[in-house]
Design a protein around this motif. Structure first.
Motif, PDB file in Angstrom:
ATOM      1  N   ASP A   1       0.455  -1.254  -0.344  1.00  0.00           N
ATOM      2  CA  ASP A   1       0.068   0.134   0.319  1.00  0.00           C
ATOM      3  C   ASP A   1       0.939   1.198   0.004  1.00  0.00           C
ATOM      4  OD1 ASP A   1      -1.897  -1.683   0.009  1.00  0.00           O
ATOM      5  OD2 ASP A   1      -2.894  -0.930   1.847  1.00  0.00           O
TER       6      ASP A   1
ATOM      7  N   GLN B   1       3.761   1.549  -1.052  1.00  0.00           N
ATOM      8  CA  GLN B   1       4.403   2.096  -2.825  1.00  0.00           C
ATOM      9  C   GLN B   1       3.815   2.289  -3.342  1.00  0.00           C
ATOM     10  OE1 GLN B   1       7.126  -0.806  -4.025  1.00  0.00           O
ATOM     11  NE2 GLN B   1       6.660  -2.348  -2.854  1.00  0.00           N
ATOM     12  N   LYS B   2       2.193   1.995  -3.190  1.00  0.00           N
ATOM     13  CA  LYS B   2       1.594   2.774  -4.517  1.00  0.00           C
ATOM     14  C   LYS B   2       0.878   3.762  -4.120  1.00  0.00           C
ATOM     15  CE  LYS B   2      -2.233   0.010  -5.146  1.00  0.00           C
ATOM     16  NZ  LYS B   2      -2.704  -1.888  -4.769  1.00  0.00           N
ATOM     17  N   GLU B   3       0.742   4.362  -2.806  1.00  0.00           N
ATOM     18  CA  GLU B   3       0.456   5.521  -2.592  1.00  0.00           C
ATOM     19  C   GLU B   3       1.509   6.383  -3.171  1.00  0.00           C
ATOM     20  OE1 GLU B   3      -1.555   4.805   1.488  1.00  0.00           O
ATOM     21  OE2 GLU B   3      -2.827   3.316   0.919  1.00  0.00           O
TER      22      GLU B   3
ATOM     23  N   GLN C   1       3.444   5.061  -6.111  1.00  0.00           N
ATOM     24  CA  GLN C   1       2.852   4.851  -7.618  1.00  0.00           C
ATOM     25  C   GLN C   1       3.304   3.370  -8.751  1.00  0.00           C
ATOM     26  OE1 GLN C   1       3.167   8.481  -7.739  1.00  0.00           O
ATOM     27  NE2 GLN C   1       1.803   8.376  -6.342  1.00  0.00           N
ATOM     28  N   ASN C   2       4.124   2.971  -7.605  1.00  0.00           N
ATOM     29  CA  ASN C   2       4.322   1.399  -7.987  1.00  0.00           C
ATOM     30  C   ASN C   2       3.437   0.907  -7.941  1.00  0.00           C
ATOM     31  OD1 ASN C   2       7.213   2.706  -7.632  1.00  0.00           O
ATOM     32  ND2 ASN C   2       7.921   1.889  -6.058  1.00  0.00           N
ATOM     33  N   LYS C   3       2.662  -0.477  -8.490  1.00  0.00           N
ATOM     34  CA  LYS C   3       2.223  -1.282  -8.841  1.00  0.00           C
ATOM     35  C   LYS C   3       2.917  -2.744  -8.286  1.00  0.00           C
ATOM     36  CE  LYS C   3       0.069   1.129 -13.117  1.00  0.00           C
ATOM     37  NZ  LYS C   3       0.115   1.547 -13.958  1.00  0.00           N
TER      38      LYS C   3
ATOM     39  N   SER D   1       9.241   6.337  -7.836  1.00  0.00           N
ATOM     40  CA  SER D   1      10.602   5.412  -6.496  1.00  0.00           C
ATOM     41  C   SER D   1      11.501   6.393  -6.508  1.00  0.00           C
ATOM     42  CB  SER D   1       9.326   4.188  -6.732  1.00  0.00           C
ATOM     43  OG  SER D   1      10.616   3.475  -5.870  1.00  0.00           O
TER      44      SER D   1
ATOM     45  N   ASP E   1      -2.204  -5.703 -10.029  1.00  0.00           N
ATOM     46  CA  ASP E   1      -2.699  -5.209 -11.237  1.00  0.00           C
ATOM     47  C   ASP E   1      -2.712  -5.998 -12.515  1.00  0.00           C
ATOM     48  OD1 ASP E   1      -3.138  -2.575 -10.959  1.00  0.00           O
ATOM     49  OD2 ASP E   1      -1.233  -2.609  -9.357  1.00  0.00           O
TER      50      ASP E   1
END
Length: 183
Positions: free
Chosen positions: A42, A44-46, A49-51, A72, A179
């Motif tokens: 979470d 990383q994503k927030e 913007q990693n997926k 990142s 994703d």
């Protein structure tokens, strides 16, 4: 932090990433430990913007397919931060779970000169850029089948192992929302 597979870091690519618990101790066995990885996902994503495209959390190691954006930090810093974040909480959980033997092992492995009380993760990690679809699918299959192979035998099919993205790819929904890439 040393890597086994040295890959020159290039943002905006998918990487196969692996890291392990110190001395290969099998401590990732209950939900609170798994949740640390989901919190890291979470974050990383927030923040970056990693997926997360694929993952498996095994009792003593982690494999992931992660898209690393240009927002990142480079992979060595990303992994270092993840290990630091999780190590504090893992040590706390081990204390709560009265796992003194494992805490003692981690204490003996710690670098006291750097102020560390416990060494929860091995220093090394793997990272490999997914340079083509065949390599990506090879690593995804490896990740998903890992729990089903000896010596693990944690599930009879990849989809039955909860802490993996296999069910996401099979049914479109899993324990953690990834994703999904179809190529």
């Amino acid at each position: 932090m040393a890597t086994r597979n040295k890959t020159e870091f290039e943002a905006n690519n998918i990487y196969f990433i692996t890291f392990t618990i110190c001395e290969w101790q099998k401590i990732l066995t209950s939900q609170k430990y798994f949740d640390l990885f989901y919190e890291w996902f979470d974050h990383q994503k927030e923040k970056y913007q990693n997926k997360i495209h694929g993952y498996v959390i095994m009792p003593n190691h982690f494999h992931g397919l992660i898209y690393i954006s240009d927002k990142s930090p480079p992979i060595p810093k990303l992994i270092q931060n993840a290990k630091r974040f999780m190590a504090y909480k893992i040590s706390k959980y081990l204390l709560e779970d009265n796992k003194q033997d494992i805490l003692e092992l981690f204490s003996q492995a710690a670098r006291r000169e750097k102020g560390a009380r416990h060494k929860v993760f091995e220093d090394r990690y793997d990272s490999k850029i997914m340079s083509n679809a065949d390599l990506y699918h090879q690593k995804l299959n490896y990740i998903h089948n890992n729990p089903c192979k000896p010596p693990w035998n944690l599930a009879d099919t990849p989809e039955r192992y909860t802490h993996s993205s296999a069910l996401n790819y099979e049914k479109g929904i899993g324990h953690y929302d990834v994703d999904v890439l179809y190529e």
